[in-house]
Design a protein around this motif. Structure first.
Motif, PDB file in Angstrom:
ATOM      1  N   ASP A 183       0.834  -1.194   0.000  1.00  0.00           N
ATOM      2  CA  ASP A 183       0.000   0.000   0.000  1.00  0.00           C
ATOM      3  C   ASP A 183       0.875   1.253   0.000  1.00  0.00           C
ATOM      4  O   ASP A 183       2.104   1.183  -0.087  1.00  0.00           O
ATOM      5  CB  ASP A 183      -0.954  -0.005   1.197  1.00  0.00           C
ATOM      6  CG  ASP A 183      -0.214  -0.039   2.529  1.00  0.00           C
ATOM      7  OD1 ASP A 183       1.016   0.150   2.541  1.00  0.00           O
ATOM      8  OD2 ASP A 183      -0.868  -0.265   3.562  1.00  0.00           O
TER       9      ASP A 183
ATOM     10  N   TYR B 262      -0.912   0.752  -8.909  1.00  0.00           N
ATOM     11  CA  TYR B 262      -2.205   1.443  -8.845  1.00  0.00           C
ATOM     12  C   TYR B 262      -2.974   1.295 -10.156  1.00  0.00           C
ATOM     13  O   TYR B 262      -4.183   1.023 -10.155  1.00  0.00           O
ATOM     14  CB  TYR B 262      -1.973   2.910  -8.518  1.00  0.00           C
ATOM     15  CG  TYR B 262      -3.238   3.718  -8.368  1.00  0.00           C
ATOM     16  CD1 TYR B 262      -4.135   3.462  -7.337  1.00  0.00           C
ATOM     17  CD2 TYR B 262      -3.547   4.744  -9.269  1.00  0.00           C
ATOM     18  CE1 TYR B 262      -5.295   4.205  -7.195  1.00  0.00           C
ATOM     19  CE2 TYR B 262      -4.700   5.489  -9.137  1.00  0.00           C
ATOM     20  CZ  TYR B 262      -5.574   5.208  -8.098  1.00  0.00           C
ATOM     21  OH  TYR B 262      -6.737   5.944  -7.965  1.00  0.00           O
TER      22      TYR B 262
ATOM     23  N   TYR C 271      -4.303  12.240  -8.751  1.00  0.00           N
ATOM     24  CA  TYR C 271      -4.299  11.800  -7.365  1.00  0.00           C
ATOM     25  C   TYR C 271      -3.409  12.636  -6.456  1.00  0.00           C
ATOM     26  O   TYR C 271      -3.517  12.555  -5.242  1.00  0.00           O
ATOM     27  CB  TYR C 271      -3.864  10.341  -7.252  1.00  0.00           C
ATOM     28  CG  TYR C 271      -2.955   9.833  -8.347  1.00  0.00           C
ATOM     29  CD1 TYR C 271      -3.418   8.885  -9.267  1.00  0.00           C
ATOM     30  CD2 TYR C 271      -1.656  10.299  -8.487  1.00  0.00           C
ATOM     31  CE1 TYR C 271      -2.600   8.425 -10.279  1.00  0.00           C
ATOM     32  CE2 TYR C 271      -0.838   9.834  -9.505  1.00  0.00           C
ATOM     33  CZ  TYR C 271      -1.310   8.890 -10.399  1.00  0.00           C
ATOM     34  OH  TYR C 271      -0.509   8.426 -11.410  1.00  0.00           O
TER      35      TYR C 271
ATOM     36  N   LYS D  11      -2.371   3.982  -4.116  1.00  0.00           N
ATOM     37  CA  LYS D  11      -2.618   5.268  -4.764  1.00  0.00           C
ATOM     38  C   LYS D  11      -1.524   6.277  -4.397  1.00  0.00           C
ATOM     39  O   LYS D  11      -1.282   6.525  -3.217  1.00  0.00           O
ATOM     40  CB  LYS D  11      -3.982   5.810  -4.341  1.00  0.00           C
ATOM     41  CG  LYS D  11      -4.352   7.127  -5.002  1.00  0.00           C
ATOM     42  CD  LYS D  11      -5.742   7.579  -4.529  1.00  0.00           C
ATOM     43  CE  LYS D  11      -6.136   8.894  -5.178  1.00  0.00           C
ATOM     44  NZ  LYS D  11      -7.473   9.338  -4.709  1.00  0.00           N
TER      45      LYS D  11
ATOM     46  N   ASN E 184      -4.517  -2.043  -7.902  1.00  0.00           N
ATOM     47  CA  ASN E 184      -4.257  -2.015  -6.462  1.00  0.00           C
ATOM     48  C   ASN E 184      -4.586  -0.617  -5.946  1.00  0.00           C
ATOM     49  O   ASN E 184      -3.750   0.279  -5.946  1.00  0.00           O
ATOM     50  CB  ASN E 184      -2.804  -2.384  -6.173  1.00  0.00           C
ATOM     51  CG  ASN E 184      -2.489  -2.385  -4.684  1.00  0.00           C
ATOM     52  OD1 ASN E 184      -3.358  -2.136  -3.850  1.00  0.00           O
ATOM     53  ND2 ASN E 184      -1.241  -2.671  -4.338  1.00  0.00           N
ATOM     54  N   MET E 185      -5.813  -0.427  -5.486  1.00  0.00           N
ATOM     55  CA  MET E 185      -6.263   0.885  -5.031  1.00  0.00           C
ATOM     56  C   MET E 185      -5.546   1.348  -3.770  1.00  0.00           C
ATOM     57  O   MET E 185      -5.506   2.549  -3.462  1.00  0.00           O
ATOM     58  CB  MET E 185      -7.778   0.855  -4.769  1.00  0.00           C
ATOM     59  CG  MET E 185      -8.625   0.585  -6.000  1.00  0.00           C
ATOM     60  SD  MET E 185      -8.489   1.892  -7.255  1.00  0.00           S
ATOM     61  CE  MET E 185      -7.400   1.125  -8.460  1.00  0.00           C
TER      62      MET E 185
ATOM     63  N   LYS F 243       2.985   3.561  -9.113  1.00  0.00           N
ATOM     64  CA  LYS F 243       1.990   3.954 -10.117  1.00  0.00           C
ATOM     65  C   LYS F 243       1.531   2.745 -10.933  1.00  0.00           C
ATOM     66  O   LYS F 243       0.350   2.619 -11.268  1.00  0.00           O
ATOM     67  CB  LYS F 243       2.579   5.012 -11.042  1.00  0.00           C
ATOM     68  CG  LYS F 243       2.730   6.386 -10.402  1.00  0.00           C
ATOM     69  CD  LYS F 243       3.408   7.378 -11.332  1.00  0.00           C
ATOM     70  CE  LYS F 243       2.574   7.662 -12.552  1.00  0.00           C
ATOM     71  NZ  LYS F 243       3.202   8.685 -13.420  1.00  0.00           N
TER      72      LYS F 243
END
Length: 770
Positions: free
Chosen positions: A610, A644, A694, A652, A648-649, A641
């Motif tokens: 994460d 993401y 983002y 971010k 894979n949220m 990046k």
């Protein structure tokens, strides 16, 4: 009738071996074969019987023998469909495994489909021999499919099998119910069938193979829709409730499902409150015949409210406590008061505004107890009240916590009532509250800190347990709570205290042969976080040692409880990040690479990287002395990046990571070539800020950009367009504050001197929002 009696008999005989599992089904197959072979003769017999009765003067329009035969066939199917399910329920309450339950449902479903097919293709003059499924047949099959999702069957093997099914068992049961609704065409259906399907939906949160593939509220939405359809059917007469408590039972299944949605927050709470309003409406509409909430209903509602963590939860809980007695005549019991107190102690902001209100409920219970013994302020009540104080920044103090603890101990000493006896959970609450206290040195005589007091109490728990009081033995939660308190306290001897706590857990687990005390993933991770707080080269060595012990226990011994997870890896990266070692960036990046490999290649969802993991690895490079730090940090950002963009949220990108890379650029040392590469990375970061996907830059971001530009570009003339671009972007995004102005003055004084005397408000419009 002989075959039917045979089916009924073997359906009640407990299975002796594997060969006997399908006795009733096999006997039913023989009856089906007998009917198919002798259909013509059976029809002739029925006609003769009807003719004979007519000659006797009877005007019976239909043969009693025909009706008797049809009833026998229908009952035989019902007995065969439910045989194994009924026997298992009577014997141990469930099947030995998910495989057995599923096989039973599939066998029964095959027989049910055969019954439907034979009915559809049989000539009209012999359809009494091949009747369509009856409501009892549907009931038997629905029960078989619902049984498959019982919580006790859920394990790794069964979830793997569940994920391969074309249709989930609870969905199959609901589909059968819909088929029955069509067949009955408005004629009444027993509401118990709807309750059975709603129960099955409530079980799916125990099955990762099901809930991981769906929206978080998919089960709650499904039961809401089904309950609405049931009660609409009741109002128009197509659903009946022979047992008046069925509606209450159905609603309790829904309440229980809401109470299990720990992340549900306010939404889950509102669902339960809305359902209570509906129950009150149905109860009044039926003149009190159905839908009266019981003590279990209110207990589950209060649990959901307490778990919501919203600031208004205590207010809602108090209102429910009053409503249950005034509107429904249900006397609050201990668990209801406990729910209200927990609503005070489980506020999501982790700051209980006024725990004295929780204590006021405790005092009210004490008054009722001493007055008429109607409710008892038991150990769980005191534990929750202590937790409320432990969660309050303003009112938490060791003196208050110990006062409540000693009060409970006094009740136990005076009465000898086991309900007042302090247990391991009570001690854990005391330890947690004391260790969180910020007033320890002022409140405890002798100058001992709250943390030291908590450790002393842990020692008393161990001594009490060793003296024979089994209930007071500290559990893993107590030890882990203290480890967390050590990590938060930042005391000088935190590392030695943490390692001592882990060794105490290991030694007691070994001596007592109690696996429940043995350090688990959370304990190991918290210890590694303690090493990260210390932040030196020696701490990395200790952290690596404990991490390798975790891996050894998991990989070599197969102990799942020691498996390192995402938080563990992040803590280990943070150890390297703060170590100051020359190879910190390389080691942190290696750890990140292992995580990515295990997640992407091996499918380990526990190691899904994460933003925190990437931020730690980037900062490890930013803090290093490597001349390539900026390039290496930027490369990690590109990996982030990619994760993401691949779905894979949790990965971010954010402004914190961009700012770390900018700082890496600014602190790059070395020759012209190294600084030129760092400058290219800096310009990439500036371009990244312009993409509104983002990254939400802050004044810190722009200040860091200006400082980095000054460090990398010595020539004022070459630096000026870069600084101007950075400053222009800052003003355009409304992020200009005093620190950015100071950075501009330091980086490019001539630009600073050209600024207007009064800064336009739109240049700083978003500063307060960040």
């Amino acid at each position: 009738r002989a075959y039917a009696d045979g089916v009924a008999t073997v359906a009640r005989i407990p299975n002796i071996g594997n060969n006997d599992e399908k006795m009733a089904i096999n006997m039913m197959a023989k009856l089906e074969n007998f009917i198919a072979t002798n259909a013509t003769n059976i029809v002739l017999s029925v006609e003769d019987d009807h003719t004979n009765k007519a000659e006797d003067g009877s005007n019976t329009p239909a043969s009693p023998l025909l009706e008797d035969i049809q009833r026998i066939v229908e009952e035989s199917y019902a007995n065969a469909l439910s045989s194994r399910f009924t026997l298992c329920k009577e014997k141990v309450g469930h099947f030995p495994s998910f495989h057995n339950a599923l096989q039973n449902a599939m066998d029964s479903d095959e027989m049910f489909e055969r019954m439907k097919h034979r009915s559809n293709v049989s000539p009209s003059d012999i359809n009494f021999l091949f009747p369509p499924p009856t409501p009892n047949n549907y009931r038997a099959l629905i029960e078989c499919w619902c049984e498959c999702v019982r919580r006790i069957y859920s394990n790794d093997e069964s979830n793997t099998a569940m994920s391969t099914l074309e249709e989930w068992p609870h969905a199959k049961a609901q589909s059968l119910l819909q088929q029955l609704e069509v067949q009955m065409a408005g004629r009444p259906i027993d509401g118990e069938l709807y309750a059975q399907v709603i129960w099955a939906w409530g079980q799916v949160l125990n099955w990762p193979a099901i809930y991981r593939q769906n929206d978080y509220y998919f089960a709650a939405n499904a039961v809401d829709e089904l309950l609405h359809r049931t009660m609409t059917g009741y109002e128009n007469g197509s659903v009946i409730f022979p047992w008046q408590l069925t509606v209450t039972k159905m609603c309790n299944f829904v309440f229980r499902l809401n109470s299990k949605i720990f992340k549900g927050g306010e939404v889950a709470m509102k669902r339960s409150l809305k359902l209570l309003d509906q129950m009150e409406h149905w109860h009044k509409q039926s003149d009190g015949a159905i839908a009266k909430p019981d003590t279990f209903s209110f207990g589950l509602i209060l649990k959901t409210i307490a778990n919501s963590g919203v600031p208004s939860s205590a207010e809602h809980a108090e209102a429910i406590l009053q409503r249950m007695e005034e509107s429904f005549g249900v006397k609050p019991r201990e668990r209801h008061y406990l729910g209200v107190i927990r609503a005070y102690s489980r506020v999501r902001q982790r700051d209980v505004t006024d725990p004295r209100k929780a204590e006021a409920i405790l005092q009210k219970m004490k008054e009722r107890y001493f007055e008429n013994k109607s409710v008892k302020p038991n150990t769980a009540i005191y534990s929750a009240c202590i937790s409320a104080y432990g969660g309050s920044k303003e009112y938490n103090s060791p003196l208050k916590v110990m006062e409540l603890f000693e009060e409970l101990q006094g009740l136990y000493d005076e009465t000898g009532d086991e309900d007042f006896k302090p247990d391991s959970m009570m001690y854990a609450s005391v330890l947690d509250a004391i260790s969180k206290s910020k007033t320890g040195k002022k409140a405890i005589k002798g100058g001992d800190s709250s943390l030291r007091l908590a450790i002393q109490m842990l020692g008393k728990m161990e001594m009490s347990h060793d003296a024979g009081d089994i209930e007071t033995g500290p559990n893993r939660y107590a030890y882990t709570n203290l480890l967390h308190a050590i990590s938060q306290s930042r005391v000088a001897d935190g590392v030695s205290l943490g390692e001592d706590m882990m060794r105490r857990m290991e030694n007691r687990s070994r001596e007592l042969k109690d696996e429940s005390i043995r350090p688990d993933t959370q304990a190991y991770t918290t210890l590694i976080q303690i090493f990260a707080q210390r932040g030196d080269s020696e701490s990395v060595e200790y952290a690596q040692k404990w991490f390798k012990q975790m891996e050894r226990e998991y990989e070599d011994e197969g102990r799942v409880g020691s498996k390192p997870n995402k938080v563990t890896y992040t803590a280990l990266i943070n150890c390297w990040r703060k170590s100051g070692l020359e190879n910190a960036g390389v080691e942190a990046e290696n750890i990140l690479s292992r995580m990515e490999h295990k997640y992407s290649t091996e499918g380990d969802l526990d190691l899904k990287p994460d933003a925190y993991v990437y931020a730690g690895a980037v900062d490890a490079w930013a803090r290093s002395k490597s001349n390539d730090k900026a390039v290496r940090a930027w490369n990690i950002y590109q990996l982030m990046k990619r994760q993401y963009s691949n779905g894979n949220m949790d990965a971010k990108p954010n402004n914190v990571i961009i700012t770390s890379i900018i700082k890496a650029c600014g602190y790059t040392r070395g020759g012209r070539e190294k600084k030129q590469k760092a400058l290219l990375v800096l310009l990439e970061c500036l371009a990244e800020l312009k993409a509104p996907k983002y990254i939400i830059p802050t004044p810190i971001t722009y200040r860091s950009l200006l400082n980095a530009a000054k460090a990398l570009v010595a020539d004022d003339a070459k630096r000026q367009p870069i600084a101007a671009t950075i400053f222009e972007a800052c003003c355009r995004n409304g992020q200009l504050d005093k620190t950015v102005l100071e950075a501009l003055q330091n980086t490019q004084p001539e630009l600073y001197m050209k600024l207007p005397g009064e800064i336009p408000s739109k240049w700083k419009r978003n500063v307060a929002k960040v």
